[in-house]
Design a protein around this motif. Structure first.
Motif, short mmCIF file in Angstrom:
data_model
loop_
_atom_site.label_atom_id
_atom_site.label_comp_id
_atom_site.label_asym_id
_atom_site.label_seq_id
_atom_site.Cartn_x
_atom_site.Cartn_y
_atom_site.Cartn_z
N GLU A 139 -11.44 -0.33 1.45
CA GLU A 139 -10.56 0.94 0.54
C GLU A 139 -9.19 1.10 0.91
O GLU A 139 -8.22 1.13 0.11
CB GLU A 139 -11.20 2.34 0.61
CG GLU A 139 -12.61 2.39 -0.02
CD GLU A 139 -12.32 2.27 -1.53
OE1 GLU A 139 -11.68 2.76 -2.10
OE2 GLU A 139 -12.99 1.29 -2.10
N LEU A 140 -9.06 0.99 2.42
CA LEU A 140 -7.64 1.05 2.78
C LEU A 140 -6.78 -0.12 2.18
O LEU A 140 -5.61 -0.05 1.90
CB LEU A 140 -7.51 1.26 4.35
CG LEU A 140 -6.10 1.29 4.76
CD1 LEU A 140 -6.25 2.40 5.82
CD2 LEU A 140 -5.69 -0.07 5.40
N ILE A 141 -7.36 -1.29 2.27
CA ILE A 141 -6.73 -2.75 1.73
C ILE A 141 -6.38 -2.44 0.31
O ILE A 141 -5.46 -2.96 0.00
CB ILE A 141 -7.32 -3.86 2.18
CG1 ILE A 141 -7.54 -3.76 3.57
CG2 ILE A 141 -6.57 -5.32 1.69
CD1 ILE A 141 -8.79 -5.01 4.00
N LYS A 142 -7.18 -2.07 -0.45
CA LYS A 142 -6.92 -1.59 -1.76
C LYS A 142 -5.73 -0.70 -2.03
O LYS A 142 -5.10 -1.01 -2.74
CB LYS A 142 -8.10 -1.14 -2.60
CG LYS A 142 -9.36 -1.81 -2.77
CD LYS A 142 -10.47 -1.09 -3.80
CE LYS A 142 -11.58 -1.89 -3.66
NZ LYS A 142 -12.81 -1.51 -4.09
N VAL A 143 -5.56 0.31 -1.16
CA VAL A 143 -4.65 1.22 -1.28
C VAL A 143 -3.33 0.62 -0.88
O VAL A 143 -2.19 0.57 -1.66
CB VAL A 143 -4.94 2.52 -0.33
CG1 VAL A 143 -3.52 3.33 -0.40
CG2 VAL A 143 -6.06 3.28 -0.75
N ALA A 144 -3.34 -0.30 0.38
CA ALA A 144 -2.21 -1.10 0.62
C ALA A 144 -2.00 -2.39 -0.13
O ALA A 144 -1.27 -3.23 0.48
CB ALA A 144 -2.35 -1.15 2.29
N ARG A 145 -2.62 -2.69 -1.28
CA ARG A 145 -2.45 -4.07 -1.72
C ARG A 145 -1.17 -4.59 -2.28
O ARG A 145 -1.05 -5.56 -2.04
CB ARG A 145 -3.55 -4.19 -3.07
CG ARG A 145 -3.29 -3.46 -4.08
CD ARG A 145 -4.41 -3.47 -5.02
NE ARG A 145 -4.23 -2.70 -6.36
CZ ARG A 145 -4.30 -1.23 -6.36
NH1 ARG A 145 -4.56 -0.85 -5.51
NH2 ARG A 145 -4.00 -0.74 -7.56
N HIS A 146 -0.15 -3.55 -2.44
CA HIS A 146 1.09 -3.82 -2.91
C HIS A 146 1.99 -3.90 -1.66
O HIS A 146 3.19 -4.28 -1.83
CB HIS A 146 1.50 -2.93 -3.90
CG HIS A 146 0.82 -3.08 -5.22
ND1 HIS A 146 0.52 -4.38 -5.74
CD2 HIS A 146 0.06 -2.36 -6.05
CE1 HIS A 146 -0.11 -4.22 -6.74
NE2 HIS A 146 -0.57 -2.87 -7.18
N SER A 147 1.52 -3.56 -0.45
CA SER A 147 2.54 -3.59 0.77
C SER A 147 2.28 -4.96 1.19
O SER A 147 1.47 -5.68 0.57
CB SER A 147 1.60 -2.73 1.81
OG SER A 147 1.64 -1.37 1.54
N HIS A 199 -6.80 -8.80 1.17
CA HIS A 199 -5.57 -8.32 0.63
C HIS A 199 -4.90 -9.31 -0.25
O HIS A 199 -4.54 -8.88 -1.20
CB HIS A 199 -4.49 -8.10 1.77
CG HIS A 199 -3.18 -7.77 1.36
ND1 HIS A 199 -2.23 -8.69 1.21
CD2 HIS A 199 -2.79 -6.48 1.18
CE1 HIS A 199 -1.13 -7.97 0.69
NE2 HIS A 199 -1.46 -6.48 0.77
N ALA A 200 -5.15 -10.64 -0.05
CA ALA A 200 -4.48 -11.67 -0.81
C ALA A 200 -5.32 -11.83 -1.98
O ALA A 200 -4.45 -12.13 -3.17
CB ALA A 200 -4.63 -13.01 -0.31
N ARG A 201 -6.73 -11.44 -2.40
CA ARG A 201 -7.35 -11.36 -3.43
C ARG A 201 -6.90 -10.33 -4.22
O ARG A 201 -6.81 -10.00 -5.51
CB ARG A 201 -8.79 -11.34 -3.27
CG ARG A 201 -9.46 -12.54 -2.41
CD ARG A 201 -9.56 -13.48 -3.20
NE ARG A 201 -10.71 -13.55 -4.34
CZ ARG A 201 -10.79 -14.39 -5.20
NH1 ARG A 201 -10.18 -15.47 -5.21
NH2 ARG A 201 -11.55 -14.14 -6.20
N LEU A 204 -2.44 -5.47 7.03
CA LEU A 204 -3.09 -5.96 8.59
C LEU A 204 -2.84 -4.80 9.49
O LEU A 204 -4.01 -4.38 10.11
CB LEU A 204 -2.71 -7.29 8.84
CG LEU A 204 -3.38 -7.68 10.22
CD1 LEU A 204 -4.90 -8.00 9.94
CD2 LEU A 204 -2.91 -8.86 10.73
N ARG A 205 -1.92 -4.36 9.60
CA ARG A 205 -1.61 -3.34 10.69
C ARG A 205 -2.34 -2.20 10.47
O ARG A 205 -3.03 -1.54 11.17
CB ARG A 205 -0.17 -3.00 10.95
CG ARG A 205 0.22 -2.28 12.13
CD ARG A 205 1.53 -1.34 11.75
NE ARG A 205 1.73 -0.52 10.92
CZ ARG A 205 2.40 -0.58 9.41
NH1 ARG A 205 3.28 -1.80 9.45
NH2 ARG A 205 2.20 0.21 8.78
#
Ligand code: COA
Length: 379
Positions: free
Chosen positions: A84-92, A138-140, A98-99
């Protein structure tokens, strides 16, 4: 008791830690990891085996290695909260995602504050197994695709590329990535490892220490250089434009990425390993071959131009120069490069945290005060 010493900017030359993990000989251009030279390890043992060497002090036999590899492979899945967090950060940028995700990897630990050797080893396995899953997800997600679940029947590098591209990679590409990760897994008292050790020295936990290390790695003076290296090669376009381009950079007061090192005063041995890896990977692929040939020419010109501009500084090729080529040939893009570095270096950070916890000595240097004294509040 050692006596107080003078201020040394950047702690250059200061021995702050004793370690059995790795040694960088900057004059001879040698890197020893767990007793082996990097040329002996990288590409000859898998990344997972090299991680076991760092964490246990022994290179596993092939039978032991398969059980350890299996154990790591089964730890690859990340929790829904991390996803879920990676989804939120997908444009970072990938390294920032990763951090952030790294900090969530303590969620499924029953006692995140346990820093015993057994608990540390268990966390080291989880973090190292899950970093590639985070970067691949994140890449996907940033391309609008669903993440692909990890497979436990593939090696770590092979599985990472499978999770990013949706198909099992060519063995040569997986091998190149595996070699890259082993090549960068540990490197003496580099800035991010030192950051991890400072955090661990307070008896803080491994997830906290590694999260801090990811932040330290990101800067362009440390792990953030290979992205700009590729940009530079793309911008230079052809060997005959290299000299003017490089001189223009230096005249503008900018640094040439992929050159110079705090410790190495000769060619970084990892550059040697990775230039061979990049060359093998380029193989018959015309586009990659052209880039590799351009890189060789730019390297030669850069060494000449740097020597003329900064005589006596011994600014030689560092690891990041050929990292850019290896990762690009594996299909990755420049802003992912530093996150790829973190996936390999995670094994080293975890090993240093274990060593620091065992040594149990707070790292707490002094500062030289330059401000005023004896001010009086006048109200
Ligand atoms: N391009 C141009 N000049 C460079 C340089 C580079 N890549 N690296 C160092 N220099 C110069 C500095 O400007 C300085 O010159 P000066 O004394 O005339 O001011 C001199 O060389 C010494 O540099 P210094 O900053 O003291 O060296 P350092 O030990 O702190 O630097 C690095 C090490 C890695 C930070 C530095 O070489 C660098 O910035 N390299 C480019 C980034 C990179 O490739 N990073 C990956 C490292 S693995």
């Amino acid at each position: 008791m050692p006596t107080a010493t003078q201020f040394v900017p950047g702690l250059e030359g200061i021995v702050a830690v004793q370690t059995k993990l790795s040694h960088v000989d900057g004059q001879k251009g040698r890197l020893i990891v767990g007793g082996y030279s990097i040329e002996e390890l990288a590409g000859k043992v898998s990344f997972e085996e090299a991680a076991e060497l760092l964490w246990t002090g022994t290179l596993p036999s092939s039978k032991e290695s398969s059980s350890f590899r299996k154990e790591l492979a089964e730890l690859r899945t990340i929790r829904p909260e991390t996803l879920e967090l990676i989804k939120v950060a997908r444009h970072s940028p990938p390294i920032d995602a990763l951090r952030m995700a790294c900090a969530t990897l303590s969620l499924d630990l029953s006692n995140p504050n346990d820093i015993s050797p057994a608990a540390d080893l268990a966390v080291a396995k989880r973090l190292t197994a899950r970093f590639p899953t985070v970067v691949a997800a994140h890449a996907r997600l940033r391309q609008g695709h669903d993440p692909i679940a990890p497979r436990s029947d593939l090696g770590m590098a092979e599985n990472f590329l499978y999770m990013v591209f949706g198909e099992v990679p060519h063995p040569a590409v997986a091998k190149a990535l595996d070699t890259y990760w082993t090549t960068v897994m540990d490197h003496g008292m580099n800035a991010s490892t030192f950051a991890a050790r400072v955090i661990a020295s307070t008896r803080s936990d491994m997830v906290s220490a590694v999260t801090g290390a990811v932040g330290a790695l990101k800067g362009p003076l440390h792990g953030g250089a290979p992205g700009p290296v590729l940009d530079m090669l793309v911008d230079i376009q052809s060997a005959d434009r290299a000299e003017a381009w490089l001189k223009n950079e230096l005249n503008a007061g900018r640094r040439i990425m992929g050159f110079g090192h705090r410790v190495y005063k000769v060619r970084d041995p990892r550059a040697e390993v990775l230039s061979k890896t990049a060359e093998a990977l380029a193989g018959a692929d015309l586009r990659n071959r052209k880039l590799y040939d351009l890189a060789r020419a730019v390297e030669k010109t850069a060494l000449k131009v740097l020597d003329e501009a900064k005589p006596g500084r011994n600014l030689k090729t560092n690891v990041e120069f050929y990292t850019a080529l290896v990762l690009q040939s594996a299909g990755l893009v420049p802003d992912q490069f530093v996150a790829m570095f973190a996936c390999g270096r995670a094994a080293g950070w975890c090993a240093h945290v274990m060593e620091q916890h065992a040594q149990d000595r707070l790292i707490r240097p002094q500062s030289e005060y330059l401000g005023p004294q004896n001010l009086v509040v006048s109200r």
